[in-house]
Design a protein around this motif. Structure first.
Motif, PDB file in Angstrom:
ATOM      1  N   TRP A 147     -28.901  25.082   2.146  1.00 40.02           N
ATOM      2  CA  TRP A 147     -30.409  25.136   2.835  1.00 40.02           C
ATOM      3  C   TRP A 147     -31.044  23.850   2.708  1.00 40.02           C
ATOM      4  CZ3 TRP A 147     -29.032  28.696  -0.992  1.00 40.02           C
ATOM      5  CH2 TRP A 147     -29.656  28.362  -2.376  1.00 40.02           C
ATOM      6  N   TYR A 148     -30.754  22.739   1.912  1.00 43.91           N
ATOM      7  CA  TYR A 148     -31.462  21.592   1.991  1.00 43.91           C
ATOM      8  C   TYR A 148     -30.617  20.606   3.004  1.00 43.91           C
ATOM      9  CZ  TYR A 148     -33.813  23.169  -2.376  1.00 43.91           C
ATOM     10  OH  TYR A 148     -34.499  23.494  -3.249  1.00 43.91           O
ATOM     11  N   TYR A 149     -29.566  20.763   3.349  1.00 37.78           N
ATOM     12  CA  TYR A 149     -29.105  19.996   4.352  1.00 37.78           C
ATOM     13  C   TYR A 149     -30.006  19.439   5.622  1.00 37.78           C
ATOM     14  CZ  TYR A 149     -24.261  20.908   2.239  1.00 37.78           C
ATOM     15  OH  TYR A 149     -23.335  20.961   1.283  1.00 37.78           O
ATOM     16  N   GLY A 150     -30.433  20.360   6.022  1.00 39.29           N
ATOM     17  CA  GLY A 150     -31.377  20.082   7.259  1.00 39.29           C
ATOM     18  C   GLY A 150     -32.276  19.001   6.821  1.00 39.29           C
ATOM     19  N   PRO A 151     -33.310  19.463   5.902  1.00 44.97           N
ATOM     20  CA  PRO A 151     -34.246  18.572   5.255  1.00 44.97           C
ATOM     21  C   PRO A 151     -33.617  16.914   5.045  1.00 44.97           C
ATOM     22  CG  PRO A 151     -34.762  20.739   4.564  1.00 44.97           C
ATOM     23  CD  PRO A 151     -33.321  20.697   5.164  1.00 44.97           C
ATOM     24  N   VAL A 152     -32.447  17.098   4.302  1.00 42.00           N
ATOM     25  CA  VAL A 152     -31.744  15.887   3.968  1.00 42.00           C
ATOM     26  C   VAL A 152     -31.454  14.838   5.162  1.00 42.00           C
ATOM     27  CG1 VAL A 152     -29.883  14.744   2.775  1.00 42.00           C
ATOM     28  CG2 VAL A 152     -31.304  16.527   1.715  1.00 42.00           C
ATOM     29  N   ALA A 153     -30.602  15.718   6.130  1.00 42.74           N
ATOM     30  CA  ALA A 153     -30.530  15.013   7.379  1.00 42.74           C
ATOM     31  C   ALA A 153     -31.758  14.401   8.141  1.00 42.74           C
ATOM     32  CB  ALA A 153     -29.729  16.009   8.245  1.00 42.74           C
ATOM     33  N   GLY A 154     -32.661  15.194   8.253  1.00 40.27           N
ATOM     34  CA  GLY A 154     -34.069  14.677   8.715  1.00 40.27           C
ATOM     35  C   GLY A 154     -34.540  13.566   8.005  1.00 40.27           C
ATOM     36  N   LEU A 155     -34.594  13.476   6.904  1.00 37.69           N
ATOM     37  CA  LEU A 155     -35.142  12.613   6.196  1.00 37.69           C
ATOM     38  C   LEU A 155     -34.416  11.121   6.375  1.00 37.69           C
ATOM     39  CD1 LEU A 155     -36.979  11.128   3.969  1.00 37.69           C
ATOM     40  CD2 LEU A 155     -35.471  12.210   2.160  1.00 37.69           C
ATOM     41  N   PHE A 156     -33.003  11.191   6.458  1.00 38.36           N
ATOM     42  CA  PHE A 156     -32.169  10.199   6.761  1.00 38.36           C
ATOM     43  C   PHE A 156     -32.586   9.758   7.917  1.00 38.36           C
ATOM     44  CE2 PHE A 156     -28.635  11.290   3.613  1.00 38.36           C
ATOM     45  CZ  PHE A 156     -29.279  10.482   2.448  1.00 38.36           C
ATOM     46  N   LEU A 157     -32.629  10.681   9.035  1.00 38.35           N
ATOM     47  CA  LEU A 157     -33.093  10.353  10.398  1.00 38.35           C
ATOM     48  C   LEU A 157     -34.271   9.311  10.575  1.00 38.35           C
ATOM     49  CD1 LEU A 157     -32.461  10.283  13.561  1.00 38.35           C
ATOM     50  CD2 LEU A 157     -33.386  12.477  13.612  1.00 38.35           C
ATOM     51  N   ASN A 167       0.885  -1.181   0.092  1.00 41.17           N
ATOM     52  CA  ASN A 167      -0.190  -0.046   0.150  1.00 41.17           C
ATOM     53  C   ASN A 167       0.645   1.473  -0.026  1.00 41.17           C
ATOM     54  OD1 ASN A 167      -1.821   1.841   0.437  1.00 41.17           O
ATOM     55  ND2 ASN A 167      -3.188   0.873   2.088  1.00 41.17           N
ATOM     56  N   ALA A 168       0.784   1.873  -1.216  1.00 41.78           N
ATOM     57  CA  ALA A 168       1.614   3.237  -1.115  1.00 41.78           C
ATOM     58  C   ALA A 168       0.825   4.554  -1.307  1.00 41.78           C
ATOM     59  CB  ALA A 168       2.513   3.170  -2.649  1.00 41.78           C
ATOM     60  N   SER A 169      -0.264   4.330  -0.421  1.00 39.61           N
ATOM     61  CA  SER A 169      -1.281   5.445  -0.380  1.00 39.61           C
ATOM     62  C   SER A 169      -0.763   6.316   0.372  1.00 39.61           C
ATOM     63  CB  SER A 169      -2.763   4.997   0.029  1.00 39.61           C
ATOM     64  OG  SER A 169      -3.098   4.057  -0.521  1.00 39.61           O
ATOM     65  N   THR A 170      -1.077   7.851   0.038  1.00 36.68           N
ATOM     66  CA  THR A 170      -0.847   9.027   0.559  1.00 36.68           C
ATOM     67  C   THR A 170      -2.081   9.559   1.476  1.00 36.68           C
ATOM     68  OG1 THR A 170      -1.002  10.617  -1.453  1.00 36.68           O
ATOM     69  CG2 THR A 170       1.073   9.794  -0.576  1.00 36.68           C
ATOM     70  N   ILE A 171      -3.168   9.116   1.165  1.00 35.23           N
ATOM     71  CA  ILE A 171      -4.519   9.475   1.547  1.00 35.23           C
ATOM     72  C   ILE A 171      -4.649   8.903   2.713  1.00 35.23           C
ATOM     73  CG2 ILE A 171      -6.876   9.625   1.240  1.00 35.23           C
ATOM     74  CD1 ILE A 171      -6.474   9.620  -1.817  1.00 35.23           C
ATOM     75  N   THR A 172      -5.067   9.581   3.716  1.00 30.46           N
ATOM     76  CA  THR A 172      -5.380   8.907   5.286  1.00 30.46           C
ATOM     77  C   THR A 172      -6.694   9.082   5.461  1.00 30.46           C
ATOM     78  OG1 THR A 172      -4.883  11.118   6.312  1.00 30.46           O
ATOM     79  CG2 THR A 172      -3.056   9.388   5.988  1.00 30.46           C
ATOM     80  N   GLU A 173      -7.549   9.904   4.705  1.00 28.23           N
ATOM     81  CA  GLU A 173      -9.047   9.782   5.055  1.00 28.23           C
ATOM     82  C   GLU A 173      -9.754  10.284   3.532  1.00 28.23           C
ATOM     83  OE1 GLU A 173      -9.040  14.648   6.319  1.00 28.23           O
ATOM     84  OE2 GLU A 173      -8.860  12.902   8.017  1.00 28.23           O
ATOM     85  N   PHE A 174     -11.074   9.948   3.769  1.00 34.59           N
ATOM     86  CA  PHE A 174     -11.864  10.372   2.650  1.00 34.59           C
ATOM     87  C   PHE A 174     -12.674  11.348   2.882  1.00 34.59           C
ATOM     88  CE2 PHE A 174     -10.260   5.943   1.476  1.00 34.59           C
ATOM     89  CZ  PHE A 174      -9.820   5.983   0.421  1.00 34.59           C
ATOM     90  N   LEU A 175     -13.420  12.005   1.945  1.00 35.35           N
ATOM     91  CA  LEU A 175     -14.540  12.930   2.132  1.00 35.35           C
ATOM     92  C   LEU A 175     -15.648  12.297   1.328  1.00 35.35           C
ATOM     93  CD1 LEU A 175     -12.727  16.102   1.443  1.00 35.35           C
ATOM     94  CD2 LEU A 175     -13.167  15.259   3.942  1.00 35.35           C
ATOM     95  N   LEU A 176     -16.876  12.031   2.300  1.00 31.30           N
ATOM     96  CA  LEU A 176     -18.095  11.794   1.651  1.00 31.30           C
ATOM     97  C   LEU A 176     -18.665  13.061   1.226  1.00 31.30           C
ATOM     98  CD1 LEU A 176     -19.083   8.990   4.362  1.00 31.30           C
ATOM     99  CD2 LEU A 176     -18.050   8.713   2.180  1.00 31.30           C
ATOM    100  N   MET A 177     -18.880  13.192  -0.036  1.00 33.63           N
ATOM    101  CA  MET A 177     -19.293  14.486  -0.557  1.00 33.63           C
ATOM    102  C   MET A 177     -21.006  14.320  -0.510  1.00 33.63           C
ATOM    103  SD  MET A 177     -16.756  16.075  -0.943  1.00 33.63           S
ATOM    104  CE  MET A 177     -17.202  17.386  -1.776  1.00 33.63           C
ATOM    105  N   GLY A 178     -21.581  13.027  -0.612  1.00 37.00           N
ATOM    106  CA  GLY A 178     -23.051  13.163  -0.732  1.00 37.00           C
ATOM    107  C   GLY A 178     -23.593  13.572  -1.897  1.00 37.00           C
ATOM    108  N   PHE A 179     -24.503  14.371  -2.167  1.00 36.97           N
ATOM    109  CA  PHE A 179     -25.207  14.874  -3.435  1.00 36.97           C
ATOM    110  C   PHE A 179     -24.416  15.693  -3.810  1.00 36.97           C
ATOM    111  CE2 PHE A 179     -28.600  12.798  -0.964  1.00 36.97           C
ATOM    112  CZ  PHE A 179     -29.307  11.877  -1.714  1.00 36.97           C
ATOM    113  N   PRO A 180     -23.856  15.946  -4.907  1.00 40.80           N
ATOM    114  CA  PRO A 180     -23.072  16.946  -5.618  1.00 40.80           C
ATOM    115  C   PRO A 180     -23.712  17.990  -5.905  1.00 40.80           C
ATOM    116  CG  PRO A 180     -23.120  15.073  -7.099  1.00 40.80           C
ATOM    117  CD  PRO A 180     -23.796  14.385  -5.841  1.00 40.80           C
ATOM    118  N   GLY A 181     -23.518  19.289  -5.409  1.00 43.92           N
ATOM    119  CA  GLY A 181     -24.313  20.478  -6.076  1.00 43.92           C
ATOM    120  C   GLY A 181     -25.461  20.779  -4.962  1.00 43.92           C
ATOM    121  N   LEU A 182     -25.692  20.024  -3.954  1.00 43.82           N
ATOM    122  CA  LEU A 182     -26.626  20.309  -3.213  1.00 43.82           C
ATOM    123  C   LEU A 182     -26.638  21.448  -2.437  1.00 43.82           C
ATOM    124  CD1 LEU A 182     -29.478  18.811  -2.035  1.00 43.82           C
ATOM    125  CD2 LEU A 182     -28.378  17.959  -0.135  1.00 43.82           C
TER     126      LEU A 182
END
Length: 315
Positions: free
Chosen positions: A23-33, A5-20
């Motif tokens: 102000w939609y973050y709250g409703p999306v989080a609420g729906l997932f909950l 393993n020659a990776s230099t990356i130690t973490e990833f970023l979960l981008m979710g829905f691109p371009g969202l």
């Protein structure tokens, strides 16, 4: 393949829905909950109900319980991180955590595929060979089959994850998905991934199409058997027990096969459509499975009715 393993990356970023927009973050989080709580409550109630009622501790409900455990595990693996992504904008997942999540996501999806096959076997013998049902379908035999459904995919998934883990990741660390999956992670590798992708594709198709082939055979045989029933009411009653299962099976398999095939032949569709499709076939069945497979059954309806009547009398 040499595992260095020659990776230099130690973490990833979960981008979710691109371009969202933010102000939609709250409703999306609420729906997932809401979805997460629905999966926990529905499947958890099923486990408690079957665990406390000896009359329900029989083969069919043991399969339902295995499916409920798998659904709860899948939701717990994916949704808390997806909720955090939009609730507190926590996008970061560790390198090892991402691969562990990927392992669990694909493992539990494969387990569900095998459990649906066992469910189809149960219905096939019950309808097409009812006199042999008590002999062939016992608690012990169902538990063995369910155990194999957990064991076989585990061995296969370990191989796939190990191959992906030891690739070199030294470019982008952004995963355009709400959780880590094989396609999203391997696509970020900075080396040739053809062999890894091919092995994963063959495994996915085997674990999907193998059980699906048997499921199709089972339900075709069931339909032929039902059509031989002279009494119209008998046909309707038998079909009514199978049609909800067929709906969930179609929802589970059709989008999955399309997603794997589309990725393999490089069929392009927007990231938003892909994410919504994946979330739909991943999260909708765990929400509706308890309603379709259990709380619509005559036995559970009667037990619930008795409990409600007893509670009313107690008041």
């Amino acid at each position: 393949m040499s595992y260095t393993n020659a990776s230099t990356i130690t973490e990833f970023l979960l981008m979710g829905f691109p371009g969202l927009q933010s102000w939609y973050y709250g409703p999306v989080a609420g729906l997932f909950l809401v979805v997460y709580l629905a999966i926990l409550s529905g499947n958890g109630l099923l486990l408690v109900f079957v665990g406390t009622e000896r009359s329900l501790q029989k083969p069919t409900y043991l399969i339902f319980c295995n499916l409920a455990i798998s659904d709860i595990a899948f939701a717990t693996t994916t949704l808390p991180k997806a909720i955090a992504r939009y609730w507190v904008e926590d996008q970061i997942i560790s390198f090892n955590g991402c691969f562990l999540q990927m392992f669990m996501v694909h493992l539990l999806g494969s387990i569900n595929s095998f459990l649906l096959m066992i469910m189809a076997l149960d219905r096939y013998i019950a309808i097409c060979s009812p006199l042999r049902y008590q002999t062939l379908i016992k608690n012990s035999s169902v538990l063995i089959l369910c155990g194999l459904s957990w064991l076989i995919p585990s061995i296969w998934m370990i191989t796939i994850v190990v191959q992906a883990y030891f690739l070199s990741y030294c470019n982008s660390n952004k995963i355009f998905q709400c959780y880590c999956d094989h396609i999203g992670i391997v696509g970020l590798a900075c080396e040739n991934t053809w062999k890894v992708q091919t092995v994963a594709y063959v495994a996915a198709m085997t674990l999907l199409l193998g059980p699906l082939t048997f499921i199709l055979f089972s339900y075709i045989s069931i339909i032929i058997t039902v059509m031989k029933i002279a009494h119209l009411e008998g046909r309707y009653k038998t079909f009514s027990t199978c049609s909800p299962q067929l709906f969930v099976i179609c929802l589970y398999y059709v989008p999955r096969c399309f997603n794997y095939l589309a990725n393999r032949v490089w069929f392009n569709f927007s990231a938003e459509v892909r994410i919504v499709m994946i979330l739909l076939y991943s999260l909708f069945p765990p929400v509706v499975n308890p309603l379709i497979y259990c709380f619509r059954t005559k036995e559970i309806k009667e037990l619930l009715s008795k409990k409600f009547k007893a509670r009313r009398i107690g008041f």
